[in-house]
Design an enzyme around this catalytic site. Sequence first.
Site, PDB file in Angstrom:
ATOM      1  N   CYS A 133       0.838  -1.187   0.000  1.00 26.35           N
ATOM      2  CA  CYS A 133       0.000   0.000   0.000  1.00 26.35           C
ATOM      3  C   CYS A 133       0.880   1.247   0.000  1.00 26.35           C
ATOM      4  CB  CYS A 133      -0.942   0.090   1.188  1.00 26.35           C
ATOM      5  SG  CYS A 133      -2.063  -1.285   1.332  1.00 26.35           S
ATOM      6  N   GLU A 189       7.087 -15.195 -11.284  1.00 24.02           N
ATOM      7  CA  GLU A 189       6.507 -13.908 -10.921  1.00 24.02           C
ATOM      8  C   GLU A 189       5.810 -13.202 -12.053  1.00 24.02           C
ATOM      9  OE1 GLU A 189       8.858 -11.083  -8.076  1.00 24.02           O
ATOM     10  OE2 GLU A 189      10.221 -12.069  -9.459  1.00 24.02           O
ATOM     11  N   GLU A 194      16.866 -17.973  -8.724  1.00 23.39           N
ATOM     12  CA  GLU A 194      16.444 -16.628  -9.106  1.00 23.39           C
ATOM     13  C   GLU A 194      15.771 -16.636 -10.484  1.00 23.39           C
ATOM     14  OE1 GLU A 194      15.855 -14.005  -7.728  1.00 23.39           O
ATOM     15  OE2 GLU A 194      16.001 -12.412  -9.207  1.00 23.39           O
ATOM     16  N   ARG A 222       3.795  -0.350  -4.884  1.00 21.65           N
ATOM     17  CA  ARG A 222       3.584  -0.899  -3.538  1.00 21.65           C
ATOM     18  C   ARG A 222       2.281  -1.697  -3.430  1.00 21.65           C
ATOM     19  NH1 ARG A 222       6.781   1.646   0.349  1.00 21.65           N
ATOM     20  NH2 ARG A 222       5.308   0.992   1.946  1.00 21.65           N
ATOM     21  N   HIS A 252      17.370 -36.762  -8.003  1.00 23.94           N
ATOM     22  CA  HIS A 252      16.776 -37.313  -6.777  1.00 23.94           C
ATOM     23  C   HIS A 252      15.276 -36.998  -6.677  1.00 23.94           C
ATOM     24  CE1 HIS A 252      20.693 -38.513  -5.322  1.00 23.94           C
ATOM     25  NE2 HIS A 252      21.131 -37.329  -5.720  1.00 23.94           N
ATOM     26  N   LYS A 312      11.938 -15.425 -11.223  1.00 25.80           N
ATOM     27  CA  LYS A 312      11.588 -14.377 -12.199  1.00 25.80           C
ATOM     28  C   LYS A 312      10.483 -14.869 -13.122  1.00 25.80           C
ATOM     29  CE  LYS A 312      12.890 -11.672 -10.652  1.00 25.80           C
ATOM     30  NZ  LYS A 312      13.680 -11.323  -9.540  1.00 25.80           N
ATOM     31  N   TRP A 357      -2.768  -2.807  -1.651  1.00 26.09           N
ATOM     32  CA  TRP A 357      -2.473  -4.229  -1.830  1.00 26.09           C
ATOM     33  C   TRP A 357      -3.284  -4.914  -0.733  1.00 26.09           C
ATOM     34  CZ3 TRP A 357      -0.388  -8.298   1.004  1.00 26.09           C
ATOM     35  CH2 TRP A 357       0.005  -9.429   0.266  1.00 26.09           C
ATOM     36  N   ASN A 417      -1.589   2.185   5.737  1.00 24.89           N
ATOM     37  CA  ASN A 417      -0.722   1.109   5.245  1.00 24.89           C
ATOM     38  C   ASN A 417      -0.304   0.311   6.471  1.00 24.89           C
ATOM     39  OD1 ASN A 417       1.307  -0.428   4.005  1.00 24.89           O
ATOM     40  ND2 ASN A 417       2.808   1.211   4.139  1.00 24.89           N
ATOM     41  N   GLY A 418      -0.549  -0.995   6.472  1.00 24.96           N
ATOM     42  CA  GLY A 418      -0.199  -1.816   7.631  1.00 24.96           C
ATOM     43  C   GLY A 418      -1.329  -2.784   7.933  1.00 24.96           C
ATOM     44  N   LYS A 424       5.681  -4.554  -4.697  1.00 26.55           N
ATOM     45  CA  LYS A 424       7.136  -4.520  -4.651  1.00 26.55           C
ATOM     46  C   LYS A 424       7.668  -4.573  -3.223  1.00 26.55           C
ATOM     47  CE  LYS A 424      11.178  -3.059  -6.796  1.00 26.55           C
ATOM     48  NZ  LYS A 424      11.557  -4.414  -7.195  1.00 26.55           N
TER      49      LYS A 424
HETATM   50  C1  F6R Z   1      11.335 -10.772  -6.592  1.00 27.78           C
HETATM   51  C2  F6R Z   1      11.138  -9.731  -5.612  1.00 27.78           C
HETATM   52  C3  F6R Z   1      10.873 -10.140  -4.209  1.00 27.78           C
HETATM   53  C4  F6R Z   1      11.756  -9.298  -3.281  1.00 27.78           C
HETATM   54  C5  F6R Z   1      11.406  -9.582  -1.812  1.00 27.78           C
HETATM   55  C6  F6R Z   1      12.329  -8.836  -0.875  1.00 27.78           C
HETATM   56  O1  F6R Z   1      11.546 -10.247  -7.865  1.00 27.78           O
HETATM   57  O2  F6R Z   1      11.195  -8.577  -5.925  1.00 27.78           O
HETATM   58  O3  F6R Z   1      11.062 -11.487  -4.011  1.00 27.78           O
HETATM   59  O4  F6R Z   1      13.081  -9.607  -3.545  1.00 27.78           O
HETATM   60  O5  F6R Z   1      10.088  -9.196  -1.569  1.00 27.78           O
HETATM   61  O6  F6R Z   1      12.255  -7.473  -1.088  1.00 27.78           O
HETATM   62  P1  F6R Z   1      13.385  -6.506  -0.553  1.00 27.78           P
HETATM   63  O7  F6R Z   1      14.630  -6.814  -1.298  1.00 27.78           O
HETATM   64  O8  F6R Z   1      12.869  -5.133  -0.868  1.00 27.78           O
HETATM   65  O9  F6R Z   1      13.523  -6.761   0.903  1.00 27.78           O
END
Ligand code: F6R
Length: 621
Positions: free
Chosen positions: A2, A501, A494, A27, A517, A498, A74, A100-101, A616
């Site tokens: 949020c 996501e 990773e 956010r 395995h 990606k 969010w 927000n929270g 994010k």
């Molecule tokens: C993946 C992604 C998330 C963040 C995770 C941690 O692309 O963006 O998995 O890496 O939410 O976020 P930060 O790095 O901001 O603590």
Amino acid sequence: MCGIVGYIGPREAIEYLITGLRRLEYRGYDSSGVALLTSERHLTIRKSAGRIDRLEAILGGIPAASVGIGHTRWATHGAPSDINAHPHLGGDGEVAVVHNGVIENFQSLKRRLESDGYKFCSATDTEVIAHLVASCLKLQPPVEDMAAVQYRPLVAVVQAALSQLQGTYGLTVIFRDWPEVLIVARLGSPIVLGVGDGENFIASDASPLAGYTDKIVYLADHEMAVLTADSMRVYHRDAGHVDLQIHTLELKAGDMDMGSYDHYMLKEIFEQPESIENAMRGRLDFDAATAKFGGLNLTPQQLRSMRRIVMTACGTSWHAGMVGEYVFESLARMPVEVEYASELRYKNPPLDDHTLIFALTQSGETADTLAALREMKRKGHPVLGICNVVGSTIAQESDGGVYLRAGPEIGVASTKAFSSQCTVLAMLALYFGRLRHLSFSAGARIIHQLQELPDKVRQALQCSDKVKEVAAKYAHCNNFLYLGRQFNFPTALEGALKLKEISYIHAEGYPAAEMKHGPIALVDKHTPSVFLMPHGQTYDKVMSNVEEIKARGGPVIAIVCEGDREVGRLADDMIEIPAVEEFLQPIITVIPLQLLAYYIAVARGCDIDKPRNLAKSVTVE
Ligand code: F6R
């Protein structure tokens, strides 16, 4: 999660609110809304499920107003809908709140308020705050001239409401009957205030403020601020009035433009040569063949006495931590453990006095990482924050740390933050290594390899067209495996993350040899395996794993060093990248994986920068 904004001053509030909400949309983006207050004490609310465009479409005909608050959501409590979108009204519309929270005790408060006659429209926890403030307002004896008493009675009203909440908040309240004031409060969710000339601004992070003011104030937990157009006062719950600490905002409005790219994610992938250069600028010490950092806040003696490192993080930052484990063990010969922050915060690991904690985070606001940091500090361990966002909560609460200097990362899928984290960890490993056994000549060699990195990343990005072709070929597949060993195992994780996501395709990252395995049972002609196999100590072993997949009819996409002809006889597709030392390979091998996820998502028509269900910055547990 949020984003909230607020404005008070002479301009049309809606202009800042919409600009700010657009910049905070990363956010959360399932619904949004604004509340505007005219000097005639009229509160107008517009809110809508969906993106900010939907909100903008319903703004026609709203009265001119120079005070307002806004929110981009969010969802936590209550589905994304018009009704559940913020702002929420309290009482008979005396107050409006954006929040927000998470309010953990909202059910019991709601029951009590309902029995007192308050009517709830939404399923949110926030509406409880609005009604609570309204109920506390009722108990407030009339005050003739609020301005003369610096709105302290209103501060007391909001404080009385907040004292009943359990949970976290960054919130702003506007009052129908006092249109000349905004009250903002923080506990656990970030709030930044912008100090203007005859106007003041509120935001969840500093990005909305760029272009409006460069004077910013970070609100701390348990602080509240009272904003009028030409004044800003901050109060602490226990300490009373506190002096404003004004910081300078370096961010410029243009830093957040998408330029000629179609998506922020693609722009951020292509920014990596520069973001890596920035991470290293001024931090390589050629004379001493080591790295140097300004803000570790621990002496070399203290750092030398550390016997163990625990890295904690979430998501992509956790993957960078895993890269860090391999790099630290190899360059600094130190034992490293990597813990999900969400696990570490509730764990009670037996850590001795010589354990150093690294908290890795792009946003610096991730709730689980922050909670793990606090828990480790409580236990007396020094914590170094490795953060991108300057002034973020984790940056402030760490004992010391290193900024990534990657610039704003707006695409929800993290890309350049990962490569910058890996770069900073490599420099830290060099530094810790040089405090221990690593020789001058070994240090000098590592510095040289680090210096070449931005150019190697530039070369790696040249695989983009090839990756696009490969993406078109496999975009219809519904399952992928990502396989790599050693330094490239975290990169496999990773790459899979990606893809999941942004294209909603199921993908699993695995250590290449571990695949036999269990996961090998998934292999068929519709399940491509992406092998990370640059030259290195396990190259031949990974080659055997490729054979195993081919023997079972699985398509193989191999990420290989330029000029590698051996894999060609087996792989269906090859993507070439430049060769680098093994400890730097994740920074190079991740590039084709980021691009592969991007182009597959484009081919599938997905919303790249705002994937479904995500946000994010994950500021809830
Ligand atoms: C993946 C992604 C998330 C963040 C995770 C941690 O692309 O963006 O998995 O890496 O939410 O976020 P930060 O790095 O901001 O603590």
